[in-house]
Motif scaffolding. Sequence first.
Motif, PDB file in Angstrom:
ATOM      1  N   GLY A 132     -50.902 120.204 -24.357  1.00 27.66           N
ATOM      2  CA  GLY A 132     -50.415 118.042 -24.439  1.00 27.66           C
ATOM      3  C   GLY A 132     -49.568 118.589 -25.332  1.00 27.66           C
ATOM      4  O   GLY A 132     -49.065 119.157 -26.696  1.00 27.66           O
ATOM      5  N   ALA A 133     -48.554 117.469 -25.078  1.00 29.08           N
ATOM      6  CA  ALA A 133     -47.591 116.960 -26.326  1.00 29.08           C
ATOM      7  C   ALA A 133     -47.942 117.059 -27.275  1.00 29.08           C
ATOM      8  O   ALA A 133     -46.589 117.031 -28.664  1.00 29.08           O
ATOM      9  CB  ALA A 133     -46.574 116.179 -25.885  1.00 29.08           C
ATOM     10  N   ALA A 134     -48.805 116.066 -27.962  1.00 26.15           N
ATOM     11  CA  ALA A 134     -49.003 115.858 -29.432  1.00 26.15           C
ATOM     12  C   ALA A 134     -50.037 117.267 -29.810  1.00 26.15           C
ATOM     13  O   ALA A 134     -51.253 117.044 -28.855  1.00 26.15           O
ATOM     14  CB  ALA A 134     -49.704 114.463 -29.191  1.00 26.15           C
ATOM     15  N   GLY A 135     -49.447 117.462 -31.102  1.00 31.61           N
ATOM     16  CA  GLY A 135     -49.872 118.946 -31.106  1.00 31.61           C
ATOM     17  C   GLY A 135     -50.425 120.116 -30.354  1.00 31.61           C
ATOM     18  O   GLY A 135     -50.764 121.010 -31.263  1.00 31.61           O
ATOM     19  N   GLY A 136     -50.073 120.055 -29.219  1.00 31.75           N
ATOM     20  CA  GLY A 136     -49.597 121.148 -28.750  1.00 31.75           C
ATOM     21  C   GLY A 136     -51.224 121.846 -28.057  1.00 31.75           C
ATOM     22  O   GLY A 136     -51.319 123.199 -27.967  1.00 31.75           O
ATOM     23  N   GLN A 137     -51.445 121.173 -28.207  1.00 35.93           N
ATOM     24  CA  GLN A 137     -53.649 121.703 -27.769  1.00 35.93           C
ATOM     25  C   GLN A 137     -53.454 121.993 -26.551  1.00 35.93           C
ATOM     26  O   GLN A 137     -52.782 121.360 -25.430  1.00 35.93           O
ATOM     27  CB  GLN A 137     -54.483 120.256 -28.073  1.00 35.93           C
ATOM     28  N   VAL A 138     -53.613 123.228 -26.225  1.00 35.42           N
ATOM     29  CA  VAL A 138     -54.212 123.140 -24.341  1.00 35.42           C
ATOM     30  C   VAL A 138     -54.955 122.618 -23.940  1.00 35.42           C
ATOM     31  O   VAL A 138     -56.159 122.776 -24.596  1.00 35.42           O
ATOM     32  CB  VAL A 138     -54.956 125.288 -24.446  1.00 35.42           C
ATOM     33  N   LEU A 139     -54.780 122.338 -22.468  1.00 34.52           N
ATOM     34  CA  LEU A 139     -55.611 121.278 -22.069  1.00 34.52           C
ATOM     35  C   LEU A 139     -55.947 122.125 -20.774  1.00 34.52           C
ATOM     36  O   LEU A 139     -57.217 121.406 -20.840  1.00 34.52           O
ATOM     37  CB  LEU A 139     -54.783 120.095 -21.279  1.00 34.52           C
ATOM     38  N   GLY A 140     -55.830 123.395 -20.543  1.00 37.89           N
ATOM     39  CA  GLY A 140     -56.219 123.607 -19.271  1.00 37.89           C
ATOM     40  C   GLY A 140     -55.721 125.329 -19.093  1.00 37.89           C
ATOM     41  O   GLY A 140     -54.767 125.316 -20.195  1.00 37.89           O
ATOM     42  N   TRP A 141     -56.570 126.169 -18.243  1.00 36.56           N
ATOM     43  CA  TRP A 141     -55.535 127.381 -18.087  1.00 36.56           C
ATOM     44  C   TRP A 141     -56.010 127.624 -16.714  1.00 36.56           C
ATOM     45  O   TRP A 141     -56.877 127.607 -15.872  1.00 36.56           O
ATOM     46  CB  TRP A 141     -55.936 128.049 -19.217  1.00 36.56           C
ATOM     47  N   VAL A 142     -54.796 128.764 -16.504  1.00 33.65           N
ATOM     48  CA  VAL A 142     -55.161 128.745 -15.052  1.00 33.65           C
ATOM     49  C   VAL A 142     -54.789 131.186 -15.396  1.00 33.65           C
ATOM     50  O   VAL A 142     -54.124 130.594 -16.065  1.00 33.65           O
ATOM     51  CB  VAL A 142     -53.852 128.787 -13.549  1.00 33.65           C
ATOM     52  N   ALA A 143     -55.406 131.346 -14.244  1.00 27.32           N
ATOM     53  CA  ALA A 143     -55.606 133.447 -14.436  1.00 27.32           C
ATOM     54  C   ALA A 143     -55.846 133.696 -13.103  1.00 27.32           C
ATOM     55  O   ALA A 143     -57.476 133.204 -12.728  1.00 27.32           O
ATOM     56  CB  ALA A 143     -56.305 133.696 -16.120  1.00 27.32           C
ATOM     57  N   ALA A 144     -54.992 135.118 -12.783  1.00 28.68           N
ATOM     58  CA  ALA A 144     -55.453 135.758 -11.576  1.00 28.68           C
ATOM     59  C   ALA A 144     -55.668 137.232 -12.502  1.00 28.68           C
ATOM     60  O   ALA A 144     -55.366 137.338 -13.544  1.00 28.68           O
ATOM     61  CB  ALA A 144     -54.114 135.664 -11.080  1.00 28.68           C
ATOM     62  N   THR A 145     -56.925 137.701 -11.507  1.00 29.43           N
ATOM     63  CA  THR A 145     -56.755 139.450 -11.584  1.00 29.43           C
ATOM     64  C   THR A 145     -56.955 139.711 -10.237  1.00 29.43           C
ATOM     65  O   THR A 145     -56.761 139.490  -9.674  1.00 29.43           O
ATOM     66  CB  THR A 145     -59.141 139.208 -11.782  1.00 29.43           C
ATOM     67  N   ALA A 146     -56.643 140.796 -10.256  1.00 27.69           N
ATOM     68  CA  ALA A 146     -56.727 141.622  -9.079  1.00 27.69           C
ATOM     69  C   ALA A 146     -57.749 141.677  -8.485  1.00 27.69           C
ATOM     70  O   ALA A 146     -59.135 141.731  -9.243  1.00 27.69           O
ATOM     71  CB  ALA A 146     -56.360 143.101  -8.719  1.00 27.69           C
ATOM     72  N   VAL A 147     -58.170 141.864  -7.488  1.00 27.84           N
ATOM     73  CA  VAL A 147     -59.422 142.035  -6.829  1.00 27.84           C
ATOM     74  C   VAL A 147     -59.870 143.265  -6.446  1.00 27.84           C
ATOM     75  O   VAL A 147     -61.072 143.627  -5.803  1.00 27.84           O
ATOM     76  CB  VAL A 147     -59.334 140.820  -4.878  1.00 27.84           C
ATOM     77  N   SER A 148     -59.048 144.299  -6.089  1.00 25.70           N
ATOM     78  CA  SER A 148     -58.758 145.642  -5.788  1.00 25.70           C
ATOM     79  C   SER A 148     -57.926 146.942  -6.582  1.00 25.70           C
ATOM     80  O   SER A 148     -57.160 146.065  -6.569  1.00 25.70           O
ATOM     81  CB  SER A 148     -59.274 145.777  -4.547  1.00 25.70           C
ATOM     82  N   SER A 149     -58.635 147.832  -7.213  1.00 27.04           N
ATOM     83  CA  SER A 149     -57.671 148.746  -7.178  1.00 27.04           C
ATOM     84  C   SER A 149     -57.163 149.033  -6.024  1.00 27.04           C
ATOM     85  O   SER A 149     -55.958 150.100  -5.954  1.00 27.04           O
ATOM     86  CB  SER A 149     -57.569 149.340  -8.283  1.00 27.04           C
ATOM     87  N   ARG A 150     -57.414 149.419  -4.891  1.00 24.85           N
ATOM     88  CA  ARG A 150     -56.999 149.690  -3.737  1.00 24.85           C
ATOM     89  C   ARG A 150     -55.449 149.122  -3.223  1.00 24.85           C
ATOM     90  O   ARG A 150     -55.204 147.834  -3.814  1.00 24.85           O
ATOM     91  CB  ARG A 150     -57.406 150.136  -2.776  1.00 24.85           C
ATOM     92  N   CYS A 151     -54.468 149.962  -3.498  1.00 23.82           N
ATOM     93  CA  CYS A 151     -52.839 149.738  -2.991  1.00 23.82           C
ATOM     94  C   CYS A 151     -52.951 148.315  -1.771  1.00 23.82           C
ATOM     95  O   CYS A 151     -52.337 147.432  -1.769  1.00 23.82           O
ATOM     96  CB  CYS A 151     -52.288 150.702  -2.570  1.00 23.82           C
ATOM     97  N   VAL A 152     -53.332 148.495  -0.935  1.00 21.88           N
ATOM     98  CA  VAL A 152     -53.948 147.320   0.262  1.00 21.88           C
ATOM     99  C   VAL A 152     -54.575 146.408  -0.017  1.00 21.88           C
ATOM    100  O   VAL A 152     -53.944 145.602   0.300  1.00 21.88           O
ATOM    101  CB  VAL A 152     -54.764 147.950   1.863  1.00 21.88           C
ATOM    102  N   TYR A 153     -54.546 146.100  -1.934  1.00 22.19           N
ATOM    103  CA  TYR A 153     -55.395 144.057  -0.993  1.00 22.19           C
ATOM    104  C   TYR A 153     -54.166 144.348  -2.482  1.00 22.19           C
ATOM    105  O   TYR A 153     -54.283 143.552  -3.963  1.00 22.19           O
ATOM    106  CB  TYR A 153     -56.821 144.594  -2.491  1.00 22.19           C
TER     107      TYR A 153
END
Length: 158
Positions: free
Chosen positions: A48-69
């Motif tokens: 947010g512009a006022a105070g720099g509070q985090v309003l939300g987040w998004v993050a990704a993870t790998a679904v597999s360590s296999r190279c095909v994924y």
Amino acid sequence: MTETHAADVLAIYQLGIDEGNATFETAAPSWPAFDKAKLPDHRWVAVGAAGGQVLGWVAATAVSSRCVYAGVVEHSVYVHPKARGLGVGGALLEKLIASTEAAGIWTIQSGIFPENTASLALHARAGFRVIGTRERVAQQYGVWRDVVLLERRSSVAG
């Protein structure tokens, strides 16, 4: 998203957990566990512009360590209850889509409780499609829950 955002990110995660329709998790993890699980190039916060509070987040993870994924990730997006309806979730998904497409990732997927209609609508607006429902996939507080599987296929990668 960096360690400087940790307290806000985990607090927003816990708020989503407490509402009961975001995840099977019962408590937000420690920052080191969260940090280790998320791909560093595909995690973002909306501030947010006022105070720099985090309003939300998004993050990704790998679904597999296999190279095909290597081009498939699973993601989570959480918005603080007071910031919902302001376009935060859409902006975070746009940022995630841009970062994953630039990295050659061809599929972003997620599982969402069918009761979480706001999240399902958000994802539909961002180009995700329903690919099926896993019925009674797991219990949450003694109640069997379904999970709607969604994916977004890249138009430029893969």
